[in-house]
Motif scaffolding. Structure first.
Motif, mmCIF file in Angstrom:
data_model
loop_
_atom_site.group_PDB
_atom_site.id
_atom_site.type_symbol
_atom_site.label_atom_id
_atom_site.label_comp_id
_atom_site.label_asym_id
_atom_site.label_seq_id
_atom_site.Cartn_x
_atom_site.Cartn_y
_atom_site.Cartn_z
ATOM 1 N N PHE A 18 0.835 -1.205 0.000
ATOM 2 C CA PHE A 18 0.000 0.000 0.000
ATOM 3 C C PHE A 18 0.867 1.251 0.000
ATOM 4 C CE2 PHE A 18 -2.234 3.390 2.302
ATOM 5 C CZ PHE A 18 -3.317 3.567 1.458
ATOM 6 N N CYS A 19 1.864 1.300 0.874
ATOM 7 C CA CYS A 19 2.744 2.477 0.943
ATOM 8 C C CYS A 19 3.501 2.683 -0.370
ATOM 9 C CB CYS A 19 3.721 2.344 2.099
ATOM 10 S SG CYS A 19 2.949 2.391 3.717
ATOM 11 N N MET A 20 3.990 1.604 -0.941
ATOM 12 C CA MET A 20 4.742 1.733 -2.194
ATOM 13 C C MET A 20 3.844 2.126 -3.358
ATOM 14 S SD MET A 20 7.499 -1.348 -1.825
ATOM 15 C CE MET A 20 8.291 -1.014 -3.379
ATOM 16 N N TYR A 21 2.630 1.601 -3.408
ATOM 17 C CA TYR A 21 1.707 1.991 -4.471
ATOM 18 C C TYR A 21 1.317 3.467 -4.353
ATOM 19 C CZ TYR A 21 0.790 -2.571 -6.632
ATOM 20 O OH TYR A 21 0.896 -3.751 -7.332
ATOM 21 N N VAL A 22 1.139 3.957 -3.143
ATOM 22 C CA VAL A 22 0.814 5.375 -2.959
ATOM 23 C C VAL A 22 1.984 6.244 -3.417
ATOM 24 C CG1 VAL A 22 0.385 7.143 -1.198
ATOM 25 C CG2 VAL A 22 -0.913 5.019 -1.164
ATOM 26 N N ILE A 23 3.206 5.833 -3.116
ATOM 27 C CA ILE A 23 4.383 6.594 -3.550
ATOM 28 C C ILE A 23 4.490 6.597 -5.073
ATOM 29 C CG2 ILE A 23 6.913 6.604 -3.531
ATOM 30 C CD1 ILE A 23 6.705 5.633 -0.589
ATOM 31 N N ALA A 79 -3.297 0.445 -4.706
ATOM 32 C CA ALA A 79 -3.704 1.000 -3.407
ATOM 33 C C ALA A 79 -5.144 0.586 -3.087
ATOM 34 C CB ALA A 79 -3.568 2.515 -3.413
ATOM 35 N N ALA A 80 -6.014 0.624 -4.091
ATOM 36 C CA ALA A 80 -7.394 0.178 -3.872
ATOM 37 C C ALA A 80 -7.442 -1.310 -3.551
ATOM 38 C CB ALA A 80 -8.241 0.485 -5.101
ATOM 39 N N SER A 81 -6.586 -2.080 -4.179
ATOM 40 C CA SER A 81 -6.519 -3.516 -3.896
ATOM 41 C C SER A 81 -6.063 -3.772 -2.466
ATOM 42 C CB SER A 81 -5.562 -4.187 -4.881
ATOM 43 O OG SER A 81 -5.241 -5.479 -4.474
#
Length: 162
Positions: A18-23, A79-81
């Protein structure tokens, strides 16, 4: 439950992804914003340049536009996943598994597409530090997302009904 030991691993991978996808999505948003601000303006009487591309990015190389677009898509879907996968982590049963795995698989497929474009962009050279960060995160995410899918798929067992 014999597979309860996989739940902390899945939780760690979920938070990490999640953190990496947001970045990745944030850096992609920066690149799209920079491309919009440095775009080609067409005024009355002006013609398009001979090799004009609607996906032109002033930083990077010829693969940058495609990479950024697909990386942003992968970031948002990933992130949604992860948000959808948090429900499966909380309940950790067989009934919530299909939704978590299917959304994670779609995010992984988009991440693999973005990773392929990142590899092409690396091959063509000429990127800045933010694009190199996006490339690295996308390549790392292609592995951690697959590991997350394998962990949650191996962690849930069917419930037995009496």
């Amino acid at each position: 439950m014999a597979t309860a030991g996989l739940k902390p691993v899945a939780s760690l991978l979920l938070v990490l992804n999640f953190c990496m996808y947001v970045i990745v999505a944030a850096l992609g948003g920066w690149a799209i914003n920079a491309a919009i601000h440095h775009g080609f303006l067409i005024d009355t009487g002006l013609a398009l340049p001979a090799h004009f591309s609607p996906i032109y990015f002033p930083m990077g190389n010829a693969a940058t536009g495609f990479f950024v677009i697909f990386a942003v898509l992968a970031g948002v879907v990933g992130a949604a996943s992860a948000i959808a996968g948090s429900h499966h982590i909380q309940s950790w049963n067989y009934e919530t598994l299909p939704a978590a795995v299917s959304s994670a698989f779609i995010a992984w497929a988009l991440t693999l597409l973005a990773m392929g474009l990142a590899c092409k962009e690396i091959d063509l050279h000429g990127r800045n530090a933010k694009l190199r960060t996006m490339e690295a995160f996308t390549i790392i995410l292609s592995g951690t997302q697959l590991l997350y899918i394998l962990v949650i798929h191996g962690g849930a067992t069917p419930t037995r009904r009496s």
